[in-house]
Enzyme design. Structure first.
Site: not given
Ligand code: CMP
Ligand code: ZN
Ligand code: MG
Length: 599
Positions: A181, A185, A221-222, A328
């Site tokens: 994050h 990203h 967003h993050d 995302d």
């Molecule tokens: P975030 O980017 O905050 O929001 C989307 C979420 O999806 C991300 O955080 C992770 O928690 C989850 N995520 C994204 N990619 C994967 C992955 N390959 N495996 C498991 N969880 C994922």
């Molecule tokens: Zn994200």
């Molecule tokens: Mg997020």
């Protein structure tokens, strides 16, 4: 007349009961409509007295209420989706994780200690070499100047403010040095949102303000992500968890902190918006970013699926939220090399949380124990139950929205269908252009439009995505076989298998590293092809040369890709600028691995 009215009442009564028992919503709606029409007719004829009329309307209201309650219940009910996860083909650990992460209803299910296999090498293998590059140019003077003057004027964003804001975002995204994050990203998701808007044609459905809201929401967003999950915040009773009452803790913080930045005059990129526009944009951004909370995933999917089945149009905020949510979680829809890197970066972030949990004496969150997490298995589950359904819904939604626009535009010869002379940005005062802006590349002198509705090919968009997702899943399945072996064999007997799994993952990492990271001087800088794949869906697997196509064929992505090409120096593992020399991480990972082998 009373008899007829009573008949209507009886009819209503029986249907209302039937409805509550049987629940055929569609039929009920039809029936209800018929009954109400019948009442109207009776009224027109003066064929009903007030008492009967009141009674009948009350019945109609109660039926309506029943329909509403049932529909709402169905919408809130995510059990259908979850029941598949209960299938034995999904390992318990992955099931727990899916259930606890992607719904609000189920708490974390305790894992049984005997089901924790040793599986510790992945992170070290991966630490050895993940390179994506930076989101923004550091030299602030270049940020605004890369855009044509008309664009800057159109969007009314003061360039110095944009530069200050972008720099502050960059600092916030780097605050916790997260492997996943981080600012890359943010750039990746922003670019992906941009890509989806162009290649699905959805940008022709959105106003300029809505497009700005989409890009802005993706960029923030993050913001200031702590590298830990909402659940971790809640368990540790962090300040933000207390502040936001355990509800979408991080997501609330991302929006709030980004807006707080803009309270500073020099960072206020929205200074020139009218009050109404500012409010509308804010409302959209809040809804979109809050919808990235994964615990609302199943609910979001269900609500949108339901919307698609209705004859009414699709709610804009909901459609935009789906685009951001899909972007995302889009790395499984990109080339294996990228998907693998992102996954491993995320796993490292999860494992660091696990380390913190262990230090605090807390139970490991799902996927956070670096010694036992089934990475390949979890990815298969993630793709099967989360990514595939999301992208399938995304493409269905885009189809429902965009197909009528294409038909309408082809009939009327609308500007959005690509008549070059009508696509000038100068035409923004024209209502049609406001509704369906057509952006031009900076290089074409404003005479040609690449992204008209005529060029939209939703079928290829969908096929391409699904092909890549499937191919990635197959790769994980291959790795899962080894993973399963390690899990099943006893602790002493695992050495050999583990070494082979370690070797396989190491091999995978080395292969990816070799393919992507060998600079001429033997240093580990990412070549252009990989850099470009980060930000595009255009990349069919095993077609490395395709990245060239991305730059050339998609001028609307030019600004970001150019910026990225020129600053390829950030390590996604720690979010810090990286220079083209053998990385400290690589050395550290090698040392850790050696220590591991010795142990
Ligand atoms: P975030 O980017 O905050 O929001 C989307 C979420 O999806 C991300 O955080 C992770 O928690 C989850 N995520 C994204 N990619 C994967 C992955 N390959 N495996 C498991 N969880 C994922
Ligand atoms: Zn994200
Ligand atoms: Mg997020």
């Amino acid at each position: 007349m009373g008899a007829r009215a009573t008949e209507t009442t009886r009819e209503l009564e029986s249907t209302s009961i039937k409805y509550q028992i049987g629940g055929h919503t569609e039929k009920m709606w039809q029936r209800l409509k018929g009954i109400l029409r019948c009442l109207v007719k009776q009224l027109e004829k003066g064929d009903i007295n007030v008492v009967d009329l009141k009674k009948n309307i009350e019945y109609a209201a109660s039926v309506l209420e029943a329909v509403y309650i049932d529909e709402t219940r169905k919408l809130l009910d995510t059990e259908d989706e979850l029941s598949d996860i209960q299938s034995d083909s999904v390992p318990l650990e992955v099931r727990d994780w899916l259930a606890s992460t992607f719904t609000r209803e189920m708490g974390i299910v305790k894992r049984r200690p005997e089901e924790k296999p040793k599986f510790r090498s992945i992170v070290h293998a991966v630490q050895a070499g993940i390179f994506v590059e930076r989101m923004y140019r550091r030299t602030s003077s270049m940020v605004g100047l890369a855009y044509p003057a008309e664009v800057i004027v159109t969007f009314k964003i003061p360039v110095p403010n944009l530069i200050s804001f972008a720099e502050a975002l960059e600092v916030g995204y780097s605050k916790y040095k997260n492997p996943y994050h981080n600012l890359i990203h943010a750039a990746d998701v922003t670019q992906t949102v941009h890509y989806i808007m162009i290649h699905t044609g959805i940008m022709h459905w959105l106003t300029e303000l809505e497009i700005l809201a989409m890009i802005f929401a993706a960029a923030v967003h993050d913001y200031e992500h702590t590298g830990t999950t909402n659940n971790f915040h809640i368990q540790t009773r962090s300040d933000v968890a207390i502040l936001y009452n355990d509800r979408s803790v991080l997501e609330n913080h991302h929006v709030s902190a980004a807006y707080r930045l803009m309270q500073e005059e020099e960072m206020n990129i929205l200074a020139n918006l009218t009050k109404d526009d500012w409010r509308e944009l804010r409302s959209l951004v809040i809804e979109m970013v809050l919808s990235t909370d994964m615990s609302g995933h199943f609910q979001q999917i269900k609500t949108m699926r339901h919307t698609l089945q209705q004859t009414e149009g699709v709610d804009k905020a909901k459609a935009m939220s789906l685009i951001l949510h899909a972007a995302d979680i889009s790395h499984p829809a990109k080339s294996w090399e990228l998907h693998y890197r992102w996954t491993m970066a995320l796993m490292e972030e999860f494992f660091r949380q696990g380390d913190k949990e262990a230090a605090l004496g807390l139970q490991f969150s799902p996927l956070c124990d670096r010694k036992s997490t089934l990475v390949a298995q979890s990815q298969i589950g993630f793709i099967d139950f989360i990514v595939e359904p999301t992208f399938s819904l995304l493409t269905d939604s885009m189809e429902k929205i965009v197909m009528p626009l294409i038909e309408e535009a082809s009939k009327s010869g609308s500007p959005a269908f690509g008549t070059p002379s009508q696509n000038s940005l100068g035409a923004v005062n024209n209502a049609e252009a406001q509704r369906r802006p057509s952006f031009k590349s900076a290089s074409d002198g404003g005479t040609h439009t690449e992204n008209s509705l005529a060029t939209v090919d939703l079928t290829s968009f969908k096929d391409n995505l699904m092909k890549i997702i499937q191919a990635n899943k197959e790769r994980w399945k291959e790795l899962a076989v080894e993973e399963e072996l390690v899990k099943n064999v006893g602790e002493q007997e695992t050495d050999q298998s583990r070494n082979s799994t370690e070797a396989q993952l190491q091999e995978e990492t080395t292969r990816i590293q070799n393919e992507s990271s060998q600079g001429g001087d033997g240093t580990a800088c990412p070549p252009r092809s990989i850099v470009l794949q980060v930000v595009s869906f255009d990349t069919p697997l095993s077609d490395e040369s395709n990245s060239e196509k991305c730059t050339n064929s998609d001028p609307n992505q030019k600004d970001l890709t150019d910026a990225q090409q020129e600053t390829q120096n950030t390590d996604p593992l720690n979010g810090e600028p990286k220079h083209c020399k053998k990385s400290e991480d690589l050395v550290k990972a090698t040392e850790q691995k050696e220590a591991l082998i010795q142990n």
